[in-house]
Design an enzyme around this catalytic site. Structure first.
Site, PDB file in Angstrom:
ATOM      1  CB  THR A  64      -0.925  -0.029   1.227  1.00 42.94           C
ATOM      2  OG1 THR A  64      -1.867  -1.093   1.038  1.00 42.94           O
ATOM      3  CG2 THR A  64      -1.679   1.283   1.409  1.00 42.94           C
ATOM      4  CG  HIS A  78      -5.443  -8.867   0.883  1.00 42.65           C
ATOM      5  ND1 HIS A  78      -5.025  -9.608   1.959  1.00 42.65           N
ATOM      6  CD2 HIS A  78      -4.940  -7.626   1.075  1.00 42.65           C
ATOM      7  CE1 HIS A  78      -4.305  -8.831   2.765  1.00 42.65           C
ATOM      8  NE2 HIS A  78      -4.243  -7.618   2.247  1.00 42.65           N
ATOM      9  CG  ASN A 106      -5.598  -4.489  10.263  1.00 41.20           C
ATOM     10  OD1 ASN A 106      -5.501  -3.348  10.720  1.00 41.20           O
ATOM     11  ND2 ASN A 106      -5.381  -4.769   8.986  1.00 41.20           N
TER      12      ASN A 106
HETATM   13  C1  PHB Z   1      -1.508  -1.015   5.300  1.00 42.50           C
HETATM   14  O1  PHB Z   1      -1.906  -0.081   4.615  1.00 42.50           O
HETATM   15  O2  PHB Z   1      -0.901  -0.844   6.358  1.00 42.50           O
HETATM   16  C2  PHB Z   1      -1.727  -2.393   4.831  1.00 42.50           C
HETATM   17  C3  PHB Z   1      -2.532  -2.622   3.737  1.00 42.50           C
HETATM   18  C4  PHB Z   1      -2.742  -3.914   3.298  1.00 42.50           C
HETATM   19  C5  PHB Z   1      -2.154  -4.960   3.980  1.00 42.50           C
HETATM   20  C6  PHB Z   1      -1.357  -4.739   5.070  1.00 42.50           C
HETATM   21  C7  PHB Z   1      -1.149  -3.443   5.504  1.00 42.50           C
HETATM   22  O3  PHB Z   1      -2.363  -6.203   3.599  1.00 42.50           O
END
Ligand code: PHB
Length: 362
Positions: A26, A175, A235
């Site tokens: 990202t 994902h 998360n």
């Molecule tokens: C993030 O933006 O921190 C992020 C996004 C997608 C992911 C892991 C982290 O799979």
């Protein structure tokens, strides 16, 4: 001869010149409307010497967004923007898969159509923050999806995959990692449902299996990979029995003729914590091409490939800072250090301006 990062490999219908994967990263640099543009095309094309590029996580529907300026693949403008990226990567001799993303409860009402609550398997608010137009804010309280809504969410992934192929991608990665929507269904800390999508492991895997099957029906199973993160608590996600759950996940995916399984082999929230899952056993349960990711360097990568613990290795931060990582590892030249202040958002600085070795073809 023993295999290493530089040994070619077949992935689905593709012949890859090496075993480097650019991990999905990202970068929060899409233009207005979450549309990829020329700068993003340059960034990916600079890294096209990797055997396979995986795009940054890309929301399949507007509700799938949880962070600022992440690209989507649901509007015509986004598909046209991604075409710039895939054309540039192909012109540079590379191959690129799009990562299909729905954040589920890792979102804020500011990102949601009509400022609605984010959707999730269960109405459990995750601990954590996201960055919106107003700065860092707590993640919002989600609402539980009705059983009858789930087929529509699955269809969103399928349409996203269709759009990805229309945009010129060589395949897609589902994902199913890192505490986002599919992982929220998989793991019992986030899934407290009492319908056919909750409870037993078989039920908690149902959403993932439906998404994978819908996407594979759209683009061909041999152009579909899946990313999982069995040990990750990032998360605010976890499971009471990760070994049983992810053995079942790898076994379920093994029957589907997929291009690969991509595994984050640790806990991003506590990287030095010993892992609970045996990744050698997980790879065996899947049986197909296995991509490993979790802070690998050249030596660990080559050792894992030589020992048969992984078929390919995904690198994240090393590819952010070294567009020519393949050449640098080949020649054993020093790496540029990544600048974490420019990971998310901004312009070309810290994105397309990392230096490459001079006088050496990338
Ligand atoms: C993030 O933006 O921190 C992020 C996004 C997608 C992911 C892991 C982290 O799979």
């Amino acid at each position: 001869m023993s295999k290493d990062l530089f040994t070619p490999i077949e992935l689905g219908p593709y012949h890859l010149p090496n075993r480097f994967v650019m991990a999905p990263l990202t970068r929060s640099r899409a233009s207005d409307g979450n549309v990829p543009y020329a700068l993003n095309a340059l960034y990916y094309a600079q890294r096209a010497s990797a055997g396979l590029l995986i795009s940054e996580a890309t929301q399949v529907v507007p509700e799938g967004q949880g962070y600022i300026a992440t690209p989507g693949v649901h509007s015509d403008a986004q598909v046209a923007g991604w075409k710039l990226v895939t054309d540039a990567v192909h012109a540079a001799g590379g191959r690129i898969f799009l990562q299909l993303w729905h954040v589920g409860r890792i979102s804020h009402t500011d990102f949601q159509p009509d400022h609605a609550a984010p959707v999730a398997p269960s109405a459990i608010q995750p601990k954590g923050k996201t960055f919106t137009g107003s700065g860092f804010v707590d993640l919002s309280m989600p609402r539980a999806l009705e059983t009858g809504e789930i087929a529509g969410v699955v269809a969103g992934y399928r349409t996203g995959a269709k759009h990805a192929i229309a945009a010129g991608f060589d395949g897609v990665e589902v994902h199913a990692a890192n505490g986002y929507l599919i992982d929220q269904f998989l793991r019992d800390k986030a899934n407290r449902r009492s319908d056919q999508y909750g409870g037993s492991i078989e039920n908690r895997m149902r959403f993932m299996n439906e998404v994978v099957d819908a996407v594979a029906a759209e683009v061909g199973a041999d152009k579909v990979g899946v990313r999982i993160s069995p040990d990750n608590t990032f998360n605010d996600i976890d499971d009471t029995d990760p070994v049983a759950l992810f053995t079942a996940v790898a076994t379920a995916l093994s029957h589907r003729g997929l291009a690969y399984l991509h595994v984050i082999e640790g806990d991003m929230a506590a990287p030095s914590k010993p892992h609970r899952v045996d990744y050698v056993a997980l790879k065996a349960a899947f049986g197909g091409l296995y991509i490993a990711n979790f802070g690998y360097d050249k030596k660990r990568a080559n050792d894992a490939i030589a020992a048969g613990r992984a078929d390919m290795i995904a690198f994240g931060k090393p590819f952010i800072a070294n567009p020519d990582l393949v050449t640098r590892y080949l020649l054993d030249t020093p790496l540029n250090a990544p600048d974490d202040k420019t990971f998310y958002g901004g312009d070309s600085h810290g994105y397309t301006d990392y230096p490459v070795l001079s006088g050496v073809p990338a």
